[in-house]
Structures are given as C-alpha cells and as structure tokens.
Design a protein around this motif. Structure first.
Motif, PDB file in Angstrom:
ATOM      1  N   PRO A 178       0.822  -1.218   0.000  1.00 34.70           N
ATOM      2  CA  PRO A 178       0.000   0.000   0.000  1.00 34.70           C
ATOM      3  C   PRO A 178       0.856   1.268   0.000  1.00 34.70           C
ATOM      4  O   PRO A 178       2.037   1.227   0.321  1.00 34.70           O
ATOM      5  CB  PRO A 178      -0.802  -0.105   1.292  1.00 34.70           C
ATOM      6  CG  PRO A 178      -0.012  -1.004   2.174  1.00 34.70           C
ATOM      7  CD  PRO A 178       0.801  -1.904   1.303  1.00 34.70           C
ATOM      8  N   THR A 179       0.211   2.359  -0.330  1.00 31.75           N
ATOM      9  CA  THR A 179       0.871   3.666  -0.287  1.00 31.75           C
ATOM     10  C   THR A 179       0.291   4.472   0.879  1.00 31.75           C
ATOM     11  O   THR A 179      -0.674   4.050   1.521  1.00 31.75           O
ATOM     12  CB  THR A 179       0.613   4.458  -1.582  1.00 31.75           C
ATOM     13  OG1 THR A 179      -0.800   4.686  -1.678  1.00 31.75           O
ATOM     14  CG2 THR A 179       1.089   3.693  -2.804  1.00 31.75           C
ATOM     15  N   VAL A 180       0.893   5.633   1.101  1.00 28.74           N
ATOM     16  CA  VAL A 180       0.369   6.521   2.155  1.00 28.74           C
ATOM     17  C   VAL A 180      -1.078   6.897   1.828  1.00 28.74           C
ATOM     18  O   VAL A 180      -1.928   6.955   2.709  1.00 28.74           O
ATOM     19  CB  VAL A 180       1.247   7.786   2.274  1.00 28.74           C
ATOM     20  CG1 VAL A 180       0.591   8.821   3.187  1.00 28.74           C
ATOM     21  CG2 VAL A 180       2.635   7.444   2.803  1.00 28.74           C
ATOM     22  N   GLU A 181      -1.340   7.116   0.549  1.00 27.59           N
ATOM     23  CA  GLU A 181      -2.692   7.514   0.163  1.00 27.59           C
ATOM     24  C   GLU A 181      -3.696   6.410   0.479  1.00 27.59           C
ATOM     25  O   GLU A 181      -4.789   6.672   0.982  1.00 27.59           O
ATOM     26  CB  GLU A 181      -2.728   7.849  -1.326  1.00 27.59           C
ATOM     27  CG  GLU A 181      -4.079   8.360  -1.762  1.00 27.59           C
ATOM     28  CD  GLU A 181      -4.015   9.079  -3.106  1.00 27.59           C
ATOM     29  OE1 GLU A 181      -3.301  10.089  -3.166  1.00 27.59           O
ATOM     30  OE2 GLU A 181      -4.645   8.602  -4.050  1.00 27.59           O
ATOM     31  N   ASP A 182      -3.312   5.144   0.201  1.00 29.07           N
ATOM     32  CA  ASP A 182      -4.206   4.013   0.521  1.00 29.07           C
ATOM     33  C   ASP A 182      -4.513   3.999   2.015  1.00 29.07           C
ATOM     34  O   ASP A 182      -5.665   3.861   2.435  1.00 29.07           O
ATOM     35  CB  ASP A 182      -3.536   2.684   0.139  1.00 29.07           C
ATOM     36  CG  ASP A 182      -3.232   2.591  -1.349  1.00 29.07           C
ATOM     37  OD1 ASP A 182      -3.983   3.196  -2.127  1.00 29.07           O
ATOM     38  OD2 ASP A 182      -2.234   1.925  -1.713  1.00 29.07           O
ATOM     39  N   ALA A 183      -3.448   4.135   2.801  1.00 32.73           N
ATOM     40  CA  ALA A 183      -3.618   4.079   4.255  1.00 32.73           C
ATOM     41  C   ALA A 183      -4.498   5.226   4.741  1.00 32.73           C
ATOM     42  O   ALA A 183      -5.365   5.056   5.608  1.00 32.73           O
ATOM     43  CB  ALA A 183      -2.250   4.133   4.928  1.00 32.73           C
ATOM     44  N   TYR A 184      -4.276   6.379   4.145  1.00 28.51           N
ATOM     45  CA  TYR A 184      -5.058   7.561   4.531  1.00 28.51           C
ATOM     46  C   TYR A 184      -6.531   7.352   4.203  1.00 28.51           C
ATOM     47  O   TYR A 184      -7.416   7.626   5.019  1.00 28.51           O
ATOM     48  CB  TYR A 184      -4.487   8.783   3.810  1.00 28.51           C
ATOM     49  CG  TYR A 184      -5.345  10.013   3.921  1.00 28.51           C
ATOM     50  CD1 TYR A 184      -5.445  10.715   5.132  1.00 28.51           C
ATOM     51  CD2 TYR A 184      -6.081  10.476   2.835  1.00 28.51           C
ATOM     52  CE1 TYR A 184      -6.232  11.843   5.227  1.00 28.51           C
ATOM     53  CE2 TYR A 184      -6.869  11.610   2.922  1.00 28.51           C
ATOM     54  CZ  TYR A 184      -6.948  12.292   4.115  1.00 28.51           C
ATOM     55  OH  TYR A 184      -7.743  13.395   4.223  1.00 28.51           O
TER      56      TYR A 184
END
Lengths: 292, 291
Positions: free
Chosen positions: B270-276
């Motif tokens: 995942p990316t930071v955006e996914d986590a966010y």
C-alpha cells in the motif's frame, strides 16, 4: 539551525531600522512625489500681491497633506500585507505603526522646506497694505498661520492616512477620506457666520483672507481665534492620531495607550478652547478697501 | 529536558460553537512532520496555533521553550525562532521580490543591511529565484510567487518552519527541489507541513499526523501508517466487492483499496494515500455505526 540569528537580536535598534525603511518608502511613493512636485510648482509663481505667500498655504496642505493621506494609508496597507504574507513576525503591529509614524518626518521636512520658502517670499515680496498683515495682525501672526496651515497640515494629512490604514484598511477608503476632508474644510472656512468660532475645531481653516464685507467683496478680514494655540491644537491632534492608530494592535495590553489617548485628547480640547477664546474675538476688517 | 521544538498541551480552538481543533496534546521534535487531513479537518488552525498567529481557546503552547500563550514577550521570543508560510499569501503591491523579502527581513528584526541583503539573496537562491530578484511580484508566475512566499519563511534558518500546503502550485521539478530544501532543514530543526499530496508525505516526512474533524486520528511514522493498510490493497482483473476505491491501472489490472479481495486478487504494497483513505473510511464507518 539559526546560525545567523545572533546578528539580529538588537531590539532597541528594531524600530530605528524599520523607521528608516518606511521613511525611504514614503520618499519613493508616487503620490508623495506628485504632491511634492505640485507644491514645488506652486512656488514657481509670484505670490499674491495682497497676502504674499501667506495665501499659498493651500499648496502644501493639498500637495503634502491630502496626497499624504493616500501615501500613508497605502504604506500602512503594504506594511500589513508584508506582515500577513510572513504569517507571524517578531515586530508587533504597534511597532510597525510607530515606525510609520516616524516616516511623518518626510512630509514634516518637506513642509519645513516650503515654510522656509514662504518666509523668504513673504519678506521678498511684502504684502500690500490692503492685504495682511494689518492693524493688530503682526508678521508673527502671519508666520504662525503659515506654519499651522502649511507645515502642520502636511503632517496632519498623513496622520489621517495612518488612522485610515489601521482602522479602515480598504482600498478606496483614503481617496474617499480626501474628498470628505476637502468638503469639511470648505464648510469650516468661516464663510458661514455660525461656524466662525466652531471652525477652529476643524483641522484646517483660514485666519486671514479676502473674505469681503458688504460693498467690498474682496475686503481683507482677520477671523477670530489664535493661530498660536491652534498650532498647539493641531500638534495634539496629530499625536492623538498616531496613538489612536497604535491602539489597533490587539495583541498588546492597551490600558497604557488608552490612558495616553485620554490625556492627549484632553490636552487637544484645552488647546482648541484656547485657540477659540484666544486672539481676536471680533472679525477684524482691514481699513483699506481691497481695490479689486 | 524535552527536545521538542513545539508542544501543544491541552490545546483547543473554537470559533463560536464550532470546534476547529478539539483538545489536543502534541509534541513536535526534529524532522519533517506531515499533517494530512480532508478540507476542514483543522490543519490550518493547528498550523496557525503553532505559528502563534492564532490564540488557542484552551491550553498552552510552547515554541522553542517559550510559552507563547503566557505573554506577548514570550510570543515575540517564539516568533524569532519560527518561519511560517500561510496557506494564502497576498503580497504588497508594487514591491519586487528582493524589496519584499528585505522588508520582511526588517520585520523579522534583521538590522544590519549587509547581513540582511546577504540573507535575502541566500533564500532567493535557495528557492531558485535568484535571477528574479529585481522583478516586480506582480510579474512573477503563480509558482514563483509561492516560492517567494516560501523564501520568507526560510529566512534566518528558523528552528521551526511551519508550512501550510507549500507544494500547491509547484511543478514536479519545483516540488522535488522543495523536498531537498526541507529535508536539509530537518537535520537540525522541525518542519511541520500540511499537504494534500500524500506522495510528498511518503517522500519527505519522518512522521505523519492525520487530522480529521479537529482531532488527531493517527500520529506515527510513515511506515506505521502504511502498515495499517497492509493486506487491504489488491490488484485483480475485477474490483474488490465493497472496495473503498478502485481503478484500472496502466497494466489493465484493477487496483482496489479495501473491500473483499476476489479469487485472483494479489495483495500489493500500500501507499500513504491508501492508508489515509482507509483511515478516513474507518472513521466514517464508526460514525455511521454510532448513529
């Protein structure tokens, strides 16, 4: 970090540095340059025969005073814009206002230069006996009116601009204030009999001039009031204006400033009362007809 | 002794009955700290509180050891240690890039003209506007103006740099340059920045704080934030049923965030955006369940 911080920690010099900057900004402001040029241009004409340079007070009052309102309101707004663009700066709004107040030295100095020319012209081209001075109206009295309506008006206008910049910081507020100031000044010239005494409350009013009598529309008159106390009143008004502009800073405690404003306001009222009750209490008429 | 550059102790901010920031305790140490959150989450309010441009409704704030909520003198002392880039900057009319920065430098108490001018030129070079010094601000492009605004916040190499959406209006090259500048500052100070660009956070930040509805929902490292989404992002030929977000990538596969993975779905990093996005969705689910 902060490797260069040590070079800038001299709080005592903070105001002086900012004041120098604002003085330069004032000097370079287009409205000041235009106003100063108009004032200089007025000096190129030979003064009025009956009043010599005493009747030319309108030039610095308009060129340095009214234009100064625009200059100072603009400088105040741009100072605020720079501070807002930086988000937070260690120089408070009160210090910035005080620095702008220091820039009043520019119109004051320009007014003094005009005054020096006016005194020279007054002596070089003396007024005709039909004009002023006459009777109890002395040369000193005439110098006082020139100082009040020339030099102090050159400072008073920018003070109004500073107050507008602080309390009504909207584009267009200063030009509107200029128009209002001109209208108030026209009304308060002693043209209307009931305002002859009250006119001295206004920040600019003639003391002598060709106001005329029945049968001689250009007869020289000296209106009531003392130009000496009126000058003191104007200085008090200018001080009040700067303090009132400084009051806008809500971050500082304002108790001391409010007390100072009350004291200066009271002093202004006293000086204004003395200006009204001092000097001639009847309109003085030059015994010589105007000849116009 | 605390090494925190800024401390928020029980700080809240309300506008009338609206709570812009709920009671918050926070310590900001060295490094780059990213503030993520949707519009209206309270990011700008938090930044303005830290930057001393806004007084809190409750609590106390310390910046560089100065309790800014205690007195004007402490606030002034704190302001000497921080640089702040507001979200929206309106420049004074008629000034050049140099004269604007020079004036701001005076407002930041640089008295010696020589050192002030050197510093102005240094920050102009830093943001790559050295050749635009004598240009009027009105003639600069949007990105150049943004960099000029950034330049004033970097003046004097402050201990704490607070940046409200610094990458807005910058092209990729300029953003990369900004990342270089900020990571350089982070070595010996604190950079607190808000952004909607999650890739900036991933590339730059040591720590990330997610704000939502005026409260901190996550505070940790970027790695920890990404870990919250591990196993919940997949690629497959079809979107996950109930996926929070899914889109067809350049390879033709469908990338899904959240939801139930299909048979052919492969978990991806995942990316930071996914986590966010997942963090935001979880909160909205909780709210829905509580109603």
């Amino acid at each position: 970090m902060s490797a260069i911080h040590t070079e800038r920690r001299q709080p005592d010099a903070r105001l002086a540095t900012l004041a120098r900057k604002d003085i330069l900004r004032y000097l370079r402001h287009p409205a000041f340059l235009i106003g100063a040029a108009l004032t200089v241009a007025s000096c190129l004409f030979r003064p009025d025969e009956q009043f010599s340079s005493a009747l030319q007070v309108i030039a610095p009052a308009a060129g340095l005073g009214l234009f100064g309102m625009i200059v100072m309101a603009s400088l105040t707004r741009s100072s605020d814009a720079a501070a807002a663009a930086a988000g937070t700066v260690s120089t408070s709004q009160r210090t910035r206002t005080l620095a702008l107040g220091c820039a009043l030295v520019v119109p004051f100095a320009a007014g003094l230069v005009w005054f020096a020319w006016a005194v020279w012209a007054y002596n070089h081209w003396p007024a005709a006996p039909q004009g002023a001075p006459f009777g109890d109206i002395s040369d000193t009295y005439m110098y006082a009116t020139m100082f009040d309506l020339g030099v102090l008006a050159a400072v008073g206008g920018p003070v109004v601009g500073l107050v507008i910049g602080r309390w009504l910081p909207r584009r267009g507020a200063a030009p509107i204030a200029v128009v209002v100031m001109v209208l108030v000044t026209i009304v308060m010239q002693g043209i209307f009999e009931p305002l002859r005494y009250l006119r001295l409350v206004a920040p600019w009013t003639y003391f002598v001039g060709p106001f005329g009598t029945d049968g001689d529309g250009d007869r020289t008159l000296a209106l009531t009031g003392s130009p000496y106390w009126y000058g003191a009143y104007l200085v008090a008004l200018c001080t009040f204006g700067v303090l009132f502009a400084m009051l806008r800073d809500e971050e500082h405690s304002r108790h001391g400033l409010k007390r100072a404003l009350a004291v200066v306001g009271l002093v202004a009222v006293v000086f204004c009362t003395l200006a009204i009750t001092g000097g001639p209490q009847e309109v003085l008429v030059n015994p010589l007809p105007s000849g116009r | 002794m605390s090494t925190a550059t800024a401390v928020l102790d029980g700080v809240s901010k309300s506008y009338g009955r609206t709570a812009a920031l709920r009671t918050t305790d926070l310590e900001l140490g060295y490094g780059v700290i990213g503030l993520l959150g949707p519009n209206g989450a309270g990011k700008t309010t938090m930044l303005r509180l830290v930057a001393t441009s806004l007084p809190p409704t409750t609590g106390r704030i310390l910046v560089a050891g100065h309790e800014v909520t205690a007195s004007m003198a402490a606030r002034t002392a704190a302001r000497r240690c921080l640089g702040y880039l507001p979200q929206e900057v309106v420049f004074p009319r008629g000034m050049t890039a140099f004269s604007f920065l020079d004036y701001v430098a005076v407002l930041k108490e640089w008295q010696s003209a020589d050192s002030r001018h050197r510093e102005v030129l240094r920050v102009l070079e830093l943001v790559k506007l050295g050749d635009r010094a004598t240009k009027r601000i009105a003639k600069l492009s949007g990105g150049q103006r943004r960099r000029l605004a950034l330049a004033q916040s970097l003046m004097g190499s402050p201990d704490l740099v607070v940046l409200d959406e610094p990458t807005t209006g910058l092209d990729p090259e300029q953003r990369a340059s900004l990342c270089g500048i900020l990571s350089g500052l982070a070595g010996t100070g604190t950079v607190l920045l808000s952004t909607h660009q999650t890739e900036d956070v991933a590339a730059l930040c040591d720590r990330v704080i997610v704000l939502d509805d005026g409260a901190i929902r996550f505070d940790g490292t970027v790695v920890d934030l990404i870990a919250t989404a591990r196993g919940r992002v997949h690629v497959a030929s079809l979107a996950n049923p109930g996926a929070l977000n899914s889109w067809r990538t350049g390879t033709g596969a469908v990338r899904s965030v959240g939801g139930q993975p299909g048979i052919d779905a492969d978990a991806v990093e995942p990316t930071v955006e996914d986590a966010y996005l997942l963090l935001r969705a979880a909160r909205q689910d909780n709210e829905g369940a509580n109603r």
